[in-house]
Scaffold this motif. Structure first.
Motif, PDB file in Angstrom:
ATOM      1  N   MET A  45      23.779  78.556  12.560  1.00  0.00           N
ATOM      2  CA  MET A  45      24.993  79.030  12.723  1.00  0.00           C
ATOM      3  C   MET A  45      25.571  79.537  11.377  1.00  0.00           C
ATOM      4  O   MET A  45      26.342  80.503  11.176  1.00  0.00           O
ATOM      5  CB  MET A  45      26.028  77.906  13.438  1.00  0.00           C
ATOM      6  N   MET A  46      25.442  78.736  10.436  1.00  0.00           N
ATOM      7  CA  MET A  46      25.763  79.061   8.848  1.00  0.00           C
ATOM      8  C   MET A  46      25.215  80.225   8.419  1.00  0.00           C
ATOM      9  O   MET A  46      25.908  81.277   8.070  1.00  0.00           O
ATOM     10  CB  MET A  46      25.628  78.027   8.038  1.00  0.00           C
ATOM     11  N   ASP A  47      23.982  80.190   8.767  1.00  0.00           N
ATOM     12  CA  ASP A  47      23.206  81.786   8.473  1.00  0.00           C
ATOM     13  C   ASP A  47      23.930  82.984   9.130  1.00  0.00           C
ATOM     14  O   ASP A  47      23.792  83.798   8.545  1.00  0.00           O
ATOM     15  CB  ASP A  47      21.715  81.547   8.794  1.00  0.00           C
ATOM     16  N   SER A  48      24.050  82.586  10.476  1.00  0.00           N
ATOM     17  CA  SER A  48      24.935  83.651  11.309  1.00  0.00           C
ATOM     18  C   SER A  48      25.994  84.119  10.847  1.00  0.00           C
ATOM     19  O   SER A  48      26.484  85.351  10.799  1.00  0.00           O
ATOM     20  CB  SER A  48      24.767  83.478  12.850  1.00  0.00           C
ATOM     21  N   MET A  49      27.006  83.098  10.271  1.00  0.00           N
ATOM     22  CA  MET A  49      28.215  83.391  10.006  1.00  0.00           C
ATOM     23  C   MET A  49      28.113  84.413   8.422  1.00  0.00           C
ATOM     24  O   MET A  49      28.777  85.498   8.354  1.00  0.00           O
ATOM     25  CB  MET A  49      29.042  82.308   9.493  1.00  0.00           C
ATOM     26  N   ARG A  50      27.004  83.996   7.779  1.00  0.00           N
ATOM     27  CA  ARG A  50      26.802  84.664   6.450  1.00  0.00           C
ATOM     28  C   ARG A  50      26.519  86.162   6.741  1.00  0.00           C
ATOM     29  O   ARG A  50      26.924  86.949   6.076  1.00  0.00           O
ATOM     30  CB  ARG A  50      25.981  83.827   5.429  1.00  0.00           C
ATOM     31  N   GLU A  51      25.583  86.293   7.566  1.00  0.00           N
ATOM     32  CA  GLU A  51      24.823  87.525   7.983  1.00  0.00           C
ATOM     33  C   GLU A  51      26.054  88.564   8.590  1.00  0.00           C
ATOM     34  O   GLU A  51      26.009  89.826   8.399  1.00  0.00           O
ATOM     35  CB  GLU A  51      23.660  87.225   8.887  1.00  0.00           C
ATOM     36  N   LYS A  52      26.688  88.048   9.395  1.00  0.00           N
ATOM     37  CA  LYS A  52      27.514  88.712  10.467  1.00  0.00           C
ATOM     38  C   LYS A  52      28.795  89.260   9.517  1.00  0.00           C
ATOM     39  O   LYS A  52      29.978  89.681   9.983  1.00  0.00           O
ATOM     40  CB  LYS A  52      27.842  88.284  11.569  1.00  0.00           C
ATOM     41  N   MET A  53      29.183  88.404   8.462  1.00  0.00           N
ATOM     42  CA  MET A  53      30.293  88.676   7.728  1.00  0.00           C
ATOM     43  C   MET A  53      30.097  90.014   6.866  1.00  0.00           C
ATOM     44  O   MET A  53      29.202  90.411   6.349  1.00  0.00           O
ATOM     45  CB  MET A  53      30.611  87.598   6.502  1.00  0.00           C
ATOM     46  N   VAL A  54      31.272  90.814   6.870  1.00  0.00           N
ATOM     47  CA  VAL A  54      31.332  92.194   6.216  1.00  0.00           C
ATOM     48  C   VAL A  54      32.706  92.181   5.215  1.00  0.00           C
ATOM     49  O   VAL A  54      33.680  91.548   5.541  1.00  0.00           O
ATOM     50  CB  VAL A  54      31.532  93.315   7.242  1.00  0.00           C
ATOM     51  N   GLU A  55      32.384  92.856   4.315  1.00  0.00           N
ATOM     52  CA  GLU A  55      33.370  93.122   3.290  1.00  0.00           C
ATOM     53  C   GLU A  55      34.192  94.454   3.865  1.00  0.00           C
ATOM     54  O   GLU A  55      33.614  95.269   3.956  1.00  0.00           O
ATOM     55  CB  GLU A  55      32.896  93.216   1.954  1.00  0.00           C
ATOM     56  N   LYS A  56      35.650  94.086   3.800  1.00  0.00           N
ATOM     57  CA  LYS A  56      36.332  95.203   4.466  1.00  0.00           C
ATOM     58  C   LYS A  56      37.255  95.619   2.905  1.00  0.00           C
ATOM     59  O   LYS A  56      37.819  94.757   2.241  1.00  0.00           O
ATOM     60  CB  LYS A  56      37.155  95.039   5.602  1.00  0.00           C
ATOM     61  N   PRO A  57      37.558  96.942   2.980  1.00  0.00           N
ATOM     62  CA  PRO A  57      38.390  97.449   1.964  1.00  0.00           C
ATOM     63  C   PRO A  57      40.029  96.699   2.218  1.00  0.00           C
ATOM     64  O   PRO A  57      40.380  96.497   3.162  1.00  0.00           O
ATOM     65  CB  PRO A  57      38.488  98.793   2.001  1.00  0.00           C
ATOM     66  N   GLU A  58      40.628  96.413   1.063  1.00  0.00           N
ATOM     67  CA  GLU A  58      41.922  96.104   1.094  1.00  0.00           C
ATOM     68  C   GLU A  58      42.851  96.812   1.850  1.00  0.00           C
ATOM     69  O   GLU A  58      43.096  97.934   1.432  1.00  0.00           O
ATOM     70  CB  GLU A  58      42.334  95.343  -0.371  1.00  0.00           C
ATOM     71  N   THR A  59      43.850  96.457   2.824  1.00  0.00           N
ATOM     72  CA  THR A  59      44.661  97.569   3.410  1.00  0.00           C
ATOM     73  C   THR A  59      46.049  97.138   3.176  1.00  0.00           C
ATOM     74  O   THR A  59      46.729  97.665   3.907  1.00  0.00           O
ATOM     75  CB  THR A  59      44.331  97.727   5.108  1.00  0.00           C
ATOM     76  N   GLY A  60      46.414  96.076   2.517  1.00  0.00           N
ATOM     77  CA  GLY A  60      47.780  95.648   2.574  1.00  0.00           C
ATOM     78  C   GLY A  60      48.353  94.910   3.595  1.00  0.00           C
ATOM     79  O   GLY A  60      49.156  94.276   3.339  1.00  0.00           O
TER      80      GLY A  60
END
Length: 64
Positions: A45-60
């Protein structure tokens, strides 16, 4: 800003978890899993969380 679609890791979860750091997303995801009745977070589950996490640009906009 980092983001995790909770349903990609925990079936039945409808949240999108956001935080400024990867660690913040993981902490919130674990809290959400506990709220869903998941008491043990497995290494996969930890591996899955890390794999599926994405970085998004800051929108305010600030997320919960």
């Amino acid at each position: 800003m980092y983001e995790l679609d909770c349903s990609a890791v925990f079936p039945g979860c409808g949240r999108v978890i956001r935080a400024d750091t990867k660690a913040g997303v993981i902490r919130r995801a674990i809290a959400q899993a506990n709220a869903l009745g998941i008491e043990h977070i497995s290494p996969s589950m930890m591996d899955s969380m890390r794999e599926k996490m994405v970085e998004k640009p800051e929108t305010g906009e600030r997320a919960a």
